[in-house]
Scaffold this motif. Structure first.
Motif, mmCIF file in Angstrom:
data_model
loop_
_atom_site.group_PDB
_atom_site.id
_atom_site.type_symbol
_atom_site.label_atom_id
_atom_site.label_comp_id
_atom_site.label_asym_id
_atom_site.label_seq_id
_atom_site.Cartn_x
_atom_site.Cartn_y
_atom_site.Cartn_z
ATOM 1 N N UNK A 52 78.909 73.360 43.242
ATOM 2 C CA UNK A 52 79.097 72.655 42.419
ATOM 3 C C UNK A 52 79.543 72.676 41.418
ATOM 4 N N UNK A 53 80.753 73.483 41.147
ATOM 5 C CA UNK A 53 80.409 74.320 40.018
ATOM 6 C C UNK A 53 81.407 72.826 38.676
ATOM 7 N N UNK A 54 80.618 72.443 38.380
ATOM 8 C CA UNK A 54 81.818 72.020 36.992
ATOM 9 C C UNK A 54 82.312 72.686 36.359
ATOM 10 N N UNK A 55 83.450 72.350 35.668
ATOM 11 C CA UNK A 55 84.933 71.968 35.136
ATOM 12 C C UNK A 55 84.378 72.659 33.527
ATOM 13 N N UNK A 56 83.460 71.142 32.966
ATOM 14 C CA UNK A 56 83.100 71.947 32.244
ATOM 15 C C UNK A 56 81.701 71.489 32.063
ATOM 16 N N UNK A 57 80.144 71.860 31.426
ATOM 17 C CA UNK A 57 79.192 71.913 31.491
ATOM 18 C C UNK A 57 78.095 69.712 31.008
ATOM 19 N N UNK A 58 77.194 69.547 32.055
ATOM 20 C CA UNK A 58 77.714 67.718 31.854
ATOM 21 C C UNK A 58 76.155 68.304 31.042
ATOM 22 N N UNK A 59 75.530 66.760 30.198
ATOM 23 C CA UNK A 59 74.478 67.022 29.816
ATOM 24 C C UNK A 59 73.570 65.534 30.472
ATOM 25 N N UNK A 60 71.627 66.209 30.952
ATOM 26 C CA UNK A 60 71.110 65.710 31.666
ATOM 27 C C UNK A 60 70.074 65.204 31.060
ATOM 28 N N UNK A 61 70.170 64.247 30.478
ATOM 29 C CA UNK A 61 68.710 64.284 29.129
ATOM 30 C C UNK A 61 69.037 64.852 27.993
ATOM 31 N N UNK A 62 68.226 65.719 27.862
ATOM 32 C CA UNK A 62 68.719 67.012 26.687
ATOM 33 C C UNK A 62 69.087 68.236 27.073
ATOM 34 N N UNK A 63 69.022 68.738 27.866
ATOM 35 C CA UNK A 63 69.848 69.385 28.870
ATOM 36 C C UNK A 63 71.076 70.001 29.288
ATOM 37 N N UNK A 64 71.370 70.656 29.364
ATOM 38 C CA UNK A 64 73.250 71.338 30.347
ATOM 39 C C UNK A 64 73.359 72.190 30.690
ATOM 40 N N UNK A 120 86.047 65.890 39.606
ATOM 41 C CA UNK A 120 87.937 64.808 39.813
ATOM 42 C C UNK A 120 87.531 65.036 38.167
ATOM 43 N N UNK A 121 89.420 65.151 38.158
ATOM 44 C CA UNK A 121 89.386 65.044 36.337
ATOM 45 C C UNK A 121 91.055 63.550 36.709
ATOM 46 N N UNK A 137 77.251 50.309 21.837
ATOM 47 C CA UNK A 137 77.942 51.675 20.441
ATOM 48 C C UNK A 137 78.533 52.197 20.590
ATOM 49 N N UNK A 138 79.002 52.756 22.147
ATOM 50 C CA UNK A 138 79.083 53.675 22.449
ATOM 51 C C UNK A 138 80.702 54.214 22.780
ATOM 52 N N UNK A 139 79.972 55.436 21.725
ATOM 53 C CA UNK A 139 82.137 55.843 22.100
ATOM 54 C C UNK A 139 82.084 57.556 22.778
ATOM 55 N N UNK A 140 82.626 56.167 23.349
ATOM 56 C CA UNK A 140 82.827 57.540 25.200
ATOM 57 C C UNK A 140 83.746 57.551 25.971
ATOM 58 N N UNK A 141 84.740 58.371 26.904
ATOM 59 C CA UNK A 141 85.297 58.570 27.411
ATOM 60 C C UNK A 141 85.647 59.690 28.394
ATOM 61 N N UNK A 142 85.297 59.883 29.535
ATOM 62 C CA UNK A 142 84.959 60.534 30.591
ATOM 63 C C UNK A 142 86.026 61.329 30.249
ATOM 64 N N UNK A 143 85.571 62.938 30.294
ATOM 65 C CA UNK A 143 86.944 63.777 30.559
ATOM 66 C C UNK A 143 86.113 64.202 32.074
ATOM 67 N N UNK A 144 85.247 63.551 32.852
ATOM 68 C CA UNK A 144 84.667 64.388 34.182
ATOM 69 C C UNK A 144 84.020 63.457 35.258
ATOM 70 N N UNK A 145 84.341 63.310 36.457
ATOM 71 C CA UNK A 145 83.798 61.947 36.395
ATOM 72 C C UNK A 145 83.209 63.507 38.512
ATOM 73 N N UNK A 146 81.878 63.114 38.463
ATOM 74 C CA UNK A 146 81.581 63.225 39.922
ATOM 75 C C UNK A 146 81.081 61.984 40.638
ATOM 76 N N UNK A 147 81.436 62.165 41.991
ATOM 77 C CA UNK A 147 81.675 60.857 43.029
ATOM 78 C C UNK A 147 80.707 61.531 43.946
#
Length: 1512
Positions: A52-64, A120-121, A137-147
């Protein structure tokens, strides 16, 4: 309002009470299905999605991660998954990255559920992922979601276990939302979504067990130092079945069934962070671990009514009330005590009668509370389990019944505690928790006058509740330790439960605790204490920090208050003089060492009134001896109860052999260290008192036929058919012809020759039966004339055999039990098949009563000697043939220590004479050591003290006048002891050349300035001889002024000292980096590595400043100038570091054909890699690993895609194998503190019969080898720095072969043909050899080695092979066994060659590489190289057998089998105790060709000793 919209509103405003009344419904989940654009995972039991190729990579723990995989078993991963067998039944952590909403063995075969997934986007989906309420304190707006959605999925079920599949199915969902910097994960469990909560292991061997589902996250293994890997962080949401059930009933968002976690960040991320919102239905899990302390306001724990006994939780009565026993005693209450209640006391105690009841008291020579008594002075062992949940920082870690062992030297109060298999985050954090081991120090502390240690009060059954509060963080930890009594070996059993929070300590930190005192207050049945402790933590990250904790504890126990003797003092003080704590990361072992003394309050244990060595703990009594203080500094050593000797050397008394046991009739004595135990013979059991063996009435269980009667006898029974019935009593019938009895069947078989398989042998014994078919009581051998009595089973009654011509025994007369002499005599007489004594063997002579005759003579040699009542020879009474024997009726005085010493030397040869050249002590007429001792062979003479110990400075060489030994001698000081221990290490008593010899002044104290005579280094020491940091000077430089006061060590000096004390002599290992400190102990700004020539700048903590490192021969940086850092500067990648390292290795100018990694501008590996400027190219994945099958020699380079997923080679499905009937091949493997045995069935690993062969507490077993001639296993011990061996016979003890000049012994090989062993020492980088008994040691190679690891020997060719784990230039070399013809076999295309073996079928050398991950083979001449397997995990050691390679794997912590022909993994064995496996060896039926055949026992772990026949 639609349910999906309602969930979105609830996620936006979790405080809305309407939304938390009920759990979410399926309609509340994120949209899924084909209409939502989902892909569908194929049906099956172990399926993995396409990438499942991601349009943009995601950070899991500290790795991409730029791609994901969805798997059947309830997980999402960032890399392709291994076969489910490698993870589905294991807990966290996993070897690969995992998001696990419900990790279990799920099966969607046959349409049993669907699994959907997509990325999905879509704005409507993005808007539903709202995290601010849980993370304000999170400044988070998701750009992609995996379901990913698992809908109505079923658990895997064996087809044979149920009539049809279960109708239980689960539905759940995982949602990953992310942007360019952060990722968050939602787990959703609808109201009816979970109907099963775990799955059954596939290989559970018909054991009904179900593993709860695992829910949480795991980073997987992470890479360090290019090729090495280590376990990454992980986080668990569930721990048991109840916590899985809670998933849809509660949540961490205020909505039942909805769980939210922060799972990754671009800049810094240690571990998963859960949302912190509760809500009306967010109830905490039940069964929390709170601390319940006994109130400090002590109350009477006994009830007010005399007829209500206080009971322990186990129901044992604490005391015995006389009024409760209604016996007609005639006033003899003591009889009631002994006969009725003695079983409540220890076998080493007696029962005493008091006015209100009875109490137990230990007999002289033992100590305890009467219910449990131990030998005085003997060391004590403790074993048990540690369990509970400890939260380190914010990470909970479960301890699941890990092992605890403790060893206490009671004579000086030293208590050593070790907890094994402690996970790394908890191991560092629990270092300050010395109170876990303090319990054992209190129980067995060194007693000063007017005090007593805890075991005398509590015995072995107690409960300790302790609470620890850490400052400044206010973390709280509960410790509950329960004593369950003494086991069969007199070891104390204590289980420990810990729960709560502890502060995080950086990995590699050092914890120091100063000595302290603690006051215990004693009340009836409880002891309490409270104290505050301080400790310091030194780490590279934070420097030196100070912390403290408060300890409150209660210890409850059962006491006996009928005894009105002097009670325990109300308060006592325990002094902990030395506290040492350490966590060994490599073995995951947590250690505490504490020296404990107990005394009245305000008594100074180090004060002048307590200078006696017994109280100071510096006496020289044996560890199995008591130190008895006398006047002043005089003391006496007395061996502990159950031991014999002079107190300085004590030996266990075998009470069983010497007739000193307390075992009565019909019992068997079993010897223990310092004691013994009794066990009843067959047909008997312990009576009411727990000590006397009484007959078992077998007839009560009606064993006979219904038409027979049972007659009970002592230790047996008889079945007899009733009148009119015929048979043996076990079967009776009314037929006229009764069935043949056992005697008749025995007789007829012998007469017909059935037992011999032919006609009966002339002269064979034929049993005689009476008219009823029973054995006649008197049996006679028709040919030899011997007669003897038998029992009803035809078994000979001992002591009844008579030779021909003598009157037979009266077989109707009861037989008396055999004596020790008769047992001894008969064991010799019955060793030959015919029952006669072996020619030349000594047969003891017994008198008419079965006792040893005082004078014993050897019938073959003519020697005679006197013996004591136990048959032991009396020293000095042996006479040769032809001389007058000694008068054995003359009284004998006991042997002295000198005579014991002398006789041990004199009886070491088979004939009883001293060995030529051995030193024989000289004793005077009273048996005492002569003050002047001389060596008969060398001519050296010296003075000794009363114990035979040499007096320092009195040795004289041959031909010189001897010292006057009658001149008084003052006691040796610590310095003199130290000095003399060095000076007497060689056989002749001289100091070893090059060894450091301490210098002492005229009063025996250390001179403040010490110098090494060989190296010229000098340094200052304190009064204990310990080097003062920063005072060492090299030869030729100005020495330090040692009279100047010493300042405390700085962090730099601590760092430098650690580097300088790696080797035993206190010098840095060649090539190691040693920090440079200035005069004030601070790090010099410019640091340089003396071996490599690299230089770099450091900050004040010694941390390297990025961008300042320069190579050898270049200008170092100006470290006083600030280093500019570009805003976009990134750390050096693995590819770039590897490239730099290889260019340095090539001298800065690689040749055109040499390989240099090619890196992209962003630091990643280029997809195409080539050897220099050649056309020899291949594809690599994102980690630089070669993609199999892509190598090309063409002008056109191979077409490679960037970031190719790591290739996964899956093992073939397990074939059906019918194991052979006999198993005679066994793999031996080293696992930390044990050596395990794993049988083979054919070539399959037989895990069901795996056993622990040897348990070696405190060891780290690395190398292992097997000697098939002598059936012995050899191993290297990294912890003790020794080489050892042990016979695999029952009861064999390990033997230390080499224990000097070893630093890091690893690989080991045995040459069966030449009787040699070879090993590598990876710290001094040498290869050595020795005979199998440790003699003849020699160094084969000590040059051109960097890190030797594995070594093998091919006996048939006399060739050695070894691997050199040199990261810059790894290689495999060979030579002859005598060190000649050294050459390189392989040096290119290898990384970290850990394992090495020899393929005898092809004559090739094979290795497994932890760097390249390949298993390869090559001919000894370097030709015929081929890859057997391209992608191993992390091999350590390997053997070859019948077309299979078996290697120990550090990632799987198990043994893996690889088929040589198919190149497939065919089998796997994972021990129950998960820890690294090291060396592996094979114990096979065949030695090397032409040698011998050795059979290996099929009943492990006891492999009986075998011997070679023939030429071998």
């Amino acid at each position: 309002m639609e349910r999906g919209v309602m969930l979105a509103v609830c996620l936006l405003c979790w405080s809305c009470s309407v939304c938390v009344v009920t759990a979410i419904k399926r309609a509340d989940m994120f949209p899924y299905g084909t209409l939502s654009g989902d892909l569908i995972l194929a049906e099956g039991d172990d399926e993995t999605s396409r990438v499942l190729s991601l349009p943009k990579p995601l950070y899991f723990y500290g790795s991409l991660f730029s791609q994901l995989y969805v798997a059947t078993n309830g997980i999402i991963s960032g890399q392709d998954l291994p076969m489910e067998k490698q993870y589905v039944d294991d807990g966290f952590p996993t070897d690969f990255p995992v998001v696990a909403p419900f990790l279990a063995d799920i099966d969607t075969s046959g349409g049993r559920g669907q699994i959907y997934y997509r990325v999905t986007e879509t704005p409507s989906v993005l808007n539903r992922v709202e995290v601010h309420r849980g993370f304000p304190d999170a400044k988070f707006t998701p750009t992609h979601v995996v379901v990913a959605t698992w809908e109505n999925v079923a658990a895997y079920e064996e087809q044979t276990r149920t009539a049809g599949p279960s109708n239980k199915v689960n539905t759940f969902q995982a949602v990953i939302g992310y942007d360019e910097t952060d990722s968050y994960v939602l787990f959703l469990y609808p109201e009816d979504g979970l109907n099963y909560f775990g799955t059954r292991p596939k290989e559970s061997y018909n054991v009904e067990i179900e593993l709860p589902a695992r829910v949480g996250f795991s980073r997987g293994e992470v890479t360090y130092l290019i090729f090495s890997r280590t376990e990454g962080p992980h986080y668990s949401v569930t721990s048991d079945e109840q916590s899985v059930k809670n998933l849809y009933q509660v949540g961490n968002t205020g909505i039942p069934g909805v769980w939210l976690f922060h799972t990754g960040n671009r800049y810094s991320f240690d571990n998963i962070v859960p949302a912190s919102i509760g809500g009306l239905l967010d109830t905490p899990p039940t069964g929390g671990h709170g601390l319940s302390l006994v109130p400090l306001e002590v109350v009477d724990v006994y009830p007010s009514h005399r007829n209500e006994h206080p009971h322990s939780p186990g129901g044992h009565v604490v005391s015995v009330e006389g009024d409760d026993v209604d016996f007609d005693t005639g006033g003899k209450r003591q009889t009631i005590c002994v006969c009725v209640f003695q079983q409540q006391c220890s076998q080493n105690a007696f029962c005493s009668d008091y006015a209100t009841g009875f109490c137990c008291h230990c007999r002289p020579g033992f100590y305890g509370n009467g219910r449990h008594c131990l030998p005085e002075g003997a060391p004590q062992r403790v074993s048990g389990k540690v369990s509970g949940t400890v939260t380190v920082g914010s990470t909970p870690v479960e301890l699941n019944n890990i092992d605890l062992h403790a060893y206490i030297v009671v004579g000086d109060g030293r208590a050593y505690t070790a907890i094994s298999q402690v996970p790394e985050p908890v191991g560092w954090a629990l270092m300050p928790l010395a109170p876990i081991g303090e319990l054992f120090g209190w129980l067995f502390a060194l007693e000063l006058p007017n005090s007593q240690a805890g075991f005398k009060i509590t015995g072995a059954e107690f409960t300790r509740h302790a609470e620890v509060i850490f400052y400044p963080g206010n973390q709280r930890l509960s410790i509950v330790q329960t004593g369950h009594g003494l086991d069969d070996h007199n070891h104390l059993t204590v289980d420990t439960v810990v729960s709560g929070n502890v502060p995080f300590l950086p990995p590699g930190a050092e914890v120091t605790m100063d000595p302290f005192k603690e006051t215990y207050q004693y009340y009836p049945s409880v002891a309490t204490s409270s104290s505050v402790r301080e400790f310091s933590v030194v780490s590279a990250e934070r420097g030196s920090e100070s912390f403290s904790f408060q300890l409150k504890q209660n210890i409850t126990y059962r006491d006996c208050r009928h005894d009105n003797r002097a009670a325990v003092l109300e308060t006592l003080q325990i002094t902990m003089e030395r506290v040492f704590v350490m966590y060994v990361k490599e073995e995951r072992i947590l250690r505490y060492a504490i020296t404990n003394k107990i005394s009245p309050v305000r008594v100074d244990p180090t004060g002048p009134e307590l200078v006696n060595p017994c109280y100071a703990g510096n006496h020289d009594c044996d560890t199995t001896a008591q130190c008895i203080p006398l006047e002043g500094q005089v003391f006496q050593c007395q061996c502990a109860t159950g031991y014999r000797g002079d107190g300085h050397n004590c030996y266990d008394i075998n009470e069983c052999d010497e007739g000193l046991s307390s075992c009565g009739a019909h019992s068997q004595c079993v010897n223990l260290p310092g004691s013994h135990r009794c066990q009843c013979q067959s047909g008997y059991e312990f009576g009411f008192d727990g000590r006397t063996c009484v007959d078992i009435d077998e007839c009560s269980s009606t064993p006979c036929h219904i038409s027979a009667r049972c007659i009970n006898g002592l230790g047996s029974f008889l079945c007899q058919c009733q009148p009119g019935f015929y048979g043996d009593g076990f079967y009776c019938s009314q037929t006229e012809v009764r069935p043949r009895s056992q005697c008749e069947q025995h007789r007829d078989r012998l007469q017909s020759g059935m037992e011999q398989g032919g006609p009966p042998s002339p002269g064979a014994f034929i049993p005689q039966c009476d008219s009823d078919g029973r054995y006649q009581p008197l049996q006679c051998h028709g040919s030899t004339g011997h007669c003897w009595c038998v029992d009803f089973r035809g078994q000979e009654r001992t002591g009844t055999r008579t030779p021909p011509g003598t009157a037979p025994k009266d077989c109707d007369r009861p037989v008396r039990p055999k004596t020790h002499c008769e047992h001894h005599r008969d064991s010799v007489q019955t060793t030959s098949p015919g029952g006669y004594p072996i020619v030349g063997a000594h047969v003891p002579q017994c008198d008419a009563n079965g006792q040893y005759t005082p004078l014993q003579c050897h019938g073959s040699t003519g020697h005679c000697w006197c013996v004591d009542g136990n048959g032991q020879e009396r020293a000095g009474t042996r006479t040769p043939p032809g001389t007058t024997p000694t008068d054995c009726d003359k009284p004998e005085r006991p042997k002295t220590h000198c005579e014991h010493h002398r006789d041990r030397v004199q009886t070491t040869s088979p004939d009883g004479y001293p060995v030529v050249g051995a030193y024989v002590p000289q004793c005077d007429a009273n048996g005492q050591y002569r003050s002047l001792q001389c060596h008969g062979s060398t001519g050296h003479c010296w003075c000794v003290d009363g114990r035979g110990q040499e007096r320092a400075g009195t040795r004289t060489p041959p031909g010189t006048p001897s010292v006057d030994c009658d001149r008084p001698e003052r006691p040796k000081t610590h310095c003199e002891h130290h000095r003399d221990s060095v000076q007497t290490t060689s056989p002749e008593g001289y100091s070893i050349v090059g060894a450091y010899v301490p210098q002492c002044d005229a009063n025996g104290q250390y001179t403040p300035l010490q110098c090494h005579g060989s190296t010229g280094h000098c340094w200052c020491v304190d009064s204990r001889g310990q080097e003062r940091a920063g005072t060492r000077t090299p030869p030729g430089t100005q020495r330090k002024d040692c009279d100047r006061p010493e300042r405390p060590k700085t962090h730099c000096e601590h760092h430098r000292h650690r580097a300088q004390t790696i080797s035993p002599e206190g010098y840095p290992i060649v090539g190691a980096y040693v920090p440079q400190c200035d005069a004030d102990g601070q790090y010099l700004p410019l640091q340089c590595h003396s071996s490599t020539g690299h230089c770099w700048c450091v900050d004040k903590r010694g941390q390297e400043r990025t961008g300042t490192r320069t190579l050898h021969g270049t200008q170092p940086k100006d470290c006083d100038r600030p280093v500019p850092v570009a805003p976009t500067q990134r750390p050096e990648s693995v590819c770039e570091r590897w490239r730099t390292s290889l260019i340095e290795h090539y001298g800065g100018k690689p040749d055109a054909q040499q390989y240099v990694p090619q890196c992209e501008p962003d630091g990643q590996f280029s997809p195409v890699q080539c050897y220099g400027e050649t056309t020899y190219c291949w594809c690599v994945d994102q980690d630089g690993r070669e993609v199999p099958g892509t190598r090309s020699h063409d002008v056109v380079k191979p077409a490679c895609l960037p970031s190719v997923a790591p290739p996964t080679v899956r093992p073939l499905p397990r074939p059906d194998v019918t194991p052979p009937t006999n198993t005679d091949i066994t793999l031996l493997y080293a696992q930390g503190q044990k050596i395990g045995a794993l049988p083979l069935n054919g070539t399959r690993l037989d895990a069901t019969r795996s056993k622990t062969l040897l348990t070696l507490h405190g060891s780290i077993v690395v190398g292992i080898a097997y000697d098939c001639k002598e059936n012995q296993v050899y191993w290297t011990d990294l912890s003790a720095r020794t080489i050892n061996r042990a016979s695999m016979a029952t009861g064999a003890e390990p033997e230390i072969l080499i224990n000097t000049n070893l630093v890091s012994p690893e690989g080991l090989a045995v040459d069966v043909k030449r009787r040699l062993m070879f090993w590598v020492d990876s710290n001094p980088d040498i290869i050595e050899s020795a005979n199998l008994d440790g003699s003849g040691r020699r160094t084969l190679f000590d040059t051109d080695l960097v890190n030797p690891r594995a070594i093998i020997v091919v006996s048939s060719t006399g060739t050695l092979y070894w691997t050199d784990w040199n990261r810059e230039a790894p290689k495999i070399e060979s030579s002859s066994v005598d060190g000649q013809n050294r050459r390189v076999v392989v040096s290119d295309g290898i990384g970290l060659p850990n394992a090495l073996t020899y393929d005898s079928s092809s004559g090739q050398v094979c290795w497994a590489d932890a760097g390249t991950k390949r298993l390869e083979c090559v001919s000894p001449d370097g030709s015929g190289r081929r890859v057997v397997h391209p992608s191993l995990n992390y091999p350590f050691s390997m053997v070859y057998y019948r077309n299979h390679f078996y290697y120990s794997d550090w990632r799987r912590d198990g043994v893996i089998a690889v088929n040589k022909d198919s190149s497939q993994i065919t089998d796997e064995y994972l021990p129950d105790q998960r820890s690294h496996l090291y060396g592996i060896a094979i114990a096979t039926t065949h030695c090397l060709s032409g040698m011998c055949v050795v059979k290996v026992s099929r009943e492990l772990p006891d492999l009986p000793p075998q011997r070679c026949r023939g030429s071998g």
